[in-house]
Write an enzyme that holds these catalytic residues in place. Structure first.
Site, PDB file in Angstrom:
ATOM      1  N   ASP A  21     -10.302 -47.425   5.637  1.00 16.02           N
ATOM      2  CA  ASP A  21     -11.132 -46.938   4.534  1.00 16.02           C
ATOM      3  C   ASP A  21     -10.819 -45.493   4.147  1.00 16.02           C
ATOM      4  O   ASP A  21     -11.387 -44.963   3.188  1.00 16.02           O
ATOM      5  CB  ASP A  21     -12.624 -47.082   4.884  1.00 16.02           C
ATOM      6  N   ARG A  47       6.085 -33.811  12.000  1.00 14.03           N
ATOM      7  CA  ARG A  47       5.945 -34.506  13.285  1.00 14.03           C
ATOM      8  C   ARG A  47       7.274 -35.122  13.676  1.00 14.03           C
ATOM      9  O   ARG A  47       8.165 -35.268  12.827  1.00 14.03           O
ATOM     10  CB  ARG A  47       4.938 -35.652  13.125  1.00 14.03           C
ATOM     11  N   ASP A  52       4.070 -39.906  16.197  1.00 11.47           N
ATOM     12  CA  ASP A  52       3.507 -39.343  14.961  1.00 11.47           C
ATOM     13  C   ASP A  52       2.445 -38.294  15.273  1.00 11.47           C
ATOM     14  O   ASP A  52       1.975 -37.606  14.368  1.00 11.47           O
ATOM     15  CB  ASP A  52       2.903 -40.441  14.076  1.00 11.47           C
ATOM     16  N   ASN A  53       2.075 -38.165  16.538  1.00  5.68           N
ATOM     17  CA  ASN A  53       1.097 -37.162  16.931  1.00  5.68           C
ATOM     18  C   ASN A  53       1.752 -36.038  17.733  1.00  5.68           C
ATOM     19  O   ASN A  53       1.085 -35.351  18.507  1.00  5.68           O
ATOM     20  CB  ASN A  53      -0.032 -37.797  17.737  1.00  5.68           C
TER      21      ASN A  53
HETATM   22  P1  AMP Z   1      -4.244 -41.442  14.412  1.00  5.10           P
HETATM   23  O1  AMP Z   1      -4.434 -42.375  15.544  1.00  5.10           O
HETATM   24  O2  AMP Z   1      -5.514 -40.757  13.932  1.00  5.10           O
HETATM   25  O3  AMP Z   1      -3.154 -40.455  14.658  1.00  5.10           O
HETATM   26  O4  AMP Z   1      -3.820 -42.351  13.151  1.00  5.10           O
HETATM   27  C1  AMP Z   1      -2.742 -43.247  13.176  1.00  5.10           C
HETATM   28  C2  AMP Z   1      -2.508 -43.792  11.779  1.00  5.10           C
HETATM   29  O5  AMP Z   1      -3.636 -44.549  11.305  1.00  5.10           O
HETATM   30  C3  AMP Z   1      -2.256 -42.735  10.721  1.00  5.10           C
HETATM   31  O6  AMP Z   1      -1.314 -43.229   9.815  1.00  5.10           O
HETATM   32  C4  AMP Z   1      -3.618 -42.574  10.089  1.00  5.10           C
HETATM   33  O7  AMP Z   1      -3.532 -42.058   8.782  1.00  5.10           O
HETATM   34  C5  AMP Z   1      -4.130 -44.022  10.082  1.00  5.10           C
HETATM   35  N1  AMP Z   1      -5.604 -44.097  10.053  1.00  5.10           N
HETATM   36  C6  AMP Z   1      -6.463 -43.784  11.047  1.00  5.10           C
HETATM   37  N2  AMP Z   1      -7.746 -43.979  10.664  1.00  5.10           N
HETATM   38  C7  AMP Z   1      -7.715 -44.392   9.381  1.00  5.10           C
HETATM   39  C8  AMP Z   1      -8.717 -44.778   8.397  1.00  5.10           C
HETATM   40  N3  AMP Z   1     -10.022 -44.736   8.674  1.00  5.10           N
HETATM   41  N4  AMP Z   1      -8.274 -45.166   7.175  1.00  5.10           N
HETATM   42  C9  AMP Z   1      -6.968 -45.208   6.886  1.00  5.10           C
HETATM   43  N5  AMP Z   1      -5.986 -44.881   7.744  1.00  5.10           N
HETATM   44  C10 AMP Z   1      -6.345 -44.477   8.981  1.00  5.10           C
HETATM   45 MG    MG Z   2      -2.084 -39.096  13.948  1.00  9.87          MG
END
Ligand code: AMP
Ligand code: MG
Length: 484
Positions: free
Chosen positions: A124, A182, A251-252
């Site tokens: 979302d 990243r 990616d982190n």
């Molecule tokens: P993260 O685990 O926060 O590093 O996110 C991993 C991936 O999932 C990234 O591409 C984020 O942009 C995507 N992502 C995480 N939460 C959401 C969300 N609520 N809506 C859309 N994309 C998300």
């Molecule tokens: Mg991330």
């Protein structure tokens, strides 16, 4: 205010939506500022009074775009728990642009939870108050500990509910970073097979983060070496303070060497290398003790992405990359040993054959006795002053710790130096949960008091005793969640 668009101009292929109409953030029906980092705002040339105004809040939500700014969602790929995902990108984030920090260097102004983007897939694009405040508290605590990190500028509640297991109040985090490049950015560029894009990305990273690499015989190899060194140092800092990132996907992991993407992260209490908090990390891939190995694995993925730039001869490129990656263990071990000596108040000149067995023995004792990592080192400072009881009482095996402390004290530890490197206050899990629960229910008091403690972590103050103590037994096993 002026926002630059360096990234969007240098790498339009990785900045969506290309140069088409600017992407618009979600409307927020009832914006409310929950927390603002006034000092950081000033350092970034932002007027705090204006940020608090309705137009300022709209900037922090992404609904007001300053003239000339080009907000973009950044493209990146990444290995998530070891599995390659070719198209991740900012699914719930937005790069507003770059500002100039008081130090003269650019900083990204970036929003998290600002709405859907072309990378949102099924998500979302939104974020809830709790997780955004969590990133705010933990990243600001890390900064105060002297650990390189993205910073938090503000959290603004949107007044719009976010659907998770239940409906939660929504919020947007505004963060500031030396960039959002990243390892996954390089994986994305590499996967396009467009070597010109990969080269432009590498040159952009050099100019922005590791400018000395430009003068090297092989600038792109020097870039890789600089990232290896920055990450070796960063992960050693995490280990010394007991930080568990929780989701070290490629990616982190930044090119700058800043800690990024605070999701399921947590600080370890009882020392144990197997410590895992993330509810989805079943195999313990990102356990406390695995973090140096994972960092090295991620850097190998960066090296693969860079291979076409290292040499025209791919055999030679691989040899160069392998050799450069080999520095990681030496640099990590060096940073860790230097940091451990500092924690123990011992001079760096002491021979490794003396300190190394002493450290190994201590870690085994801490683990066997389930001793709280943070309070132990702080109390050990008191022991260096002569009062061993506060540290000693953390152990069941008193004979073993007495014997260890006698040998350590014989080396003449510097108590004052210890209190400058061993924090009294970290964002302890039970206190973070307490603060986030209260804030979600509308009470910001506990959050403000926690921030007050953890943003001056070495400065032990009367009245702050509960911020220095581990979780009560009834807090139970702690679990954290990703992507919430
Ligand atoms: P993260 O685990 O926060 O590093 O996110 C991993 C991936 O999932 C990234 O591409 C984020 O942009 C995507 N992502 C995480 N939460 C959401 C969300 N609520 N809506 C859309 N994309 C998300
Ligand atoms: Mg991330």
């Amino acid at each position: 205010m002026t926002l630059d668009d360096q990234f969007a101009r240098a790498l339009p292929e990785m900045a969506l939506p290309w140069q088409a109409e600017p992407w618009q953030a979600e409307q927020a029906p009832a914006p409310r500022l929950l927390v603002l980092n006034g000092q950081l705002a000033e350092e970034c040339g932002l007027d705090t009074d204006w940020l608090r105004s309705s137009e300022g809040l709209r900037l922090l939500l992404g609904t007001h775009v300053p003239d000339g700014a080009t907000p973009v969602a950044q493209a990146y790929a990444g290995h998530q728990f070891g599995h390659y995902a070719p198209r991740l990108g900012d699914g719930r984030a937005l790069l507003l642009g770059e500002v100039v920090h008081a130090d003269g260097h650019p900083r990204d102004l970036h929003l998290k939870g600002s709405g859907r983007t072309p990378f949102s897939r099924g998500g979302d694009g939104l974020a809830a108050v709790g997780p955004m405040l969590r990133e705010y508290v933990v990243s600001e605590a890390m900064h105060a500990l002297g650990i390189p990190t993205t910073r938090s500028l503000a959290v603004v509640a949107t007044g719009r509910p976010v659907r998770r297991d239940t409906l939660l109040p929504g919020a947007v985090l505004a963060r500031v970073a030396s960039s959002h490049l990243r390892v996954g950015s390089f994986q994305y560029a590499r996967a396009t097979d467009d070597v010109d894009l990969l080269r432009r990305l590498a040159d952009h990273a050099i100019a922005r983060h590791h400018p000395h690499a430009a003068d090297a015989e092989r600038p792109h190899l020097a870039l890789f070496e600089a990232v290896v060194a920055a990450q070796a140092s960063l992960v050693a800092r995490w280990m010394l303070v007991g930080f568990v990132h929780g989701v070290m996907n490629t990616d982190n992991m930044t090119i700058s060497g800043e800690t990024i993407d605070y999701g399921p992260c947590a600080f370890m209490e009882a020392f144990d290398p197997a410590t895992v908090y993330s509810s989805i990390d079943h195999a313990g891939r990102y356990a406390y003790g695995n973090q140096p190995l994972v960092a090295e694995w991620n850097l190998a993925r960066l090296a693969e992405a860079l291979l076409p730039l290292l040499s025209d001869d791919q055999e030679q490129a691989i040899a160069l990359a392998v050799e450069a990656l080999g520095a990681f263990r030496r640099q990590y071990n060096g940073a860790w040993s230097t940091g451990m000596r500092a924690k123990l108040g011992l001079p760096d000149s002491l021979d490794d054959t003396v300190t190394s067995p002493l450290v190994d023995e201590l870690l085994a004792l801490l683990q066997d006795n389930h001793v709280d990592h943070t309070s132990f080192y702080r109390r050990l400072g008191t022991a260096a002053h002569g009062d061993t009881e506060p540290a000693r009482e953390l152990f069941l095996d008193l004979a073993a710790i007495d014997d260890w402390m006698a040998r350590w004290r014989a080396l003449g530890p510097d108590a004052d130096a210890m209190q400058r490197v061993n924090p009294a206050y970290i964002p302890r899990n039970h206190l973070v949960e307490e603060a986030l629960t209260a804030a979600t229910e509308g009470d910001l008091g506990p959050l403000e008091r926690l921030l007050d403690a953890v943003t001056a972590p070495y400065d032990e103050r009367p009245g702050h005793e509960r911020y220095a103590a581990p979780a009560p037994d009834d807090f139970g096993a702690y679990r954290t969640f990703c992507g919430t």
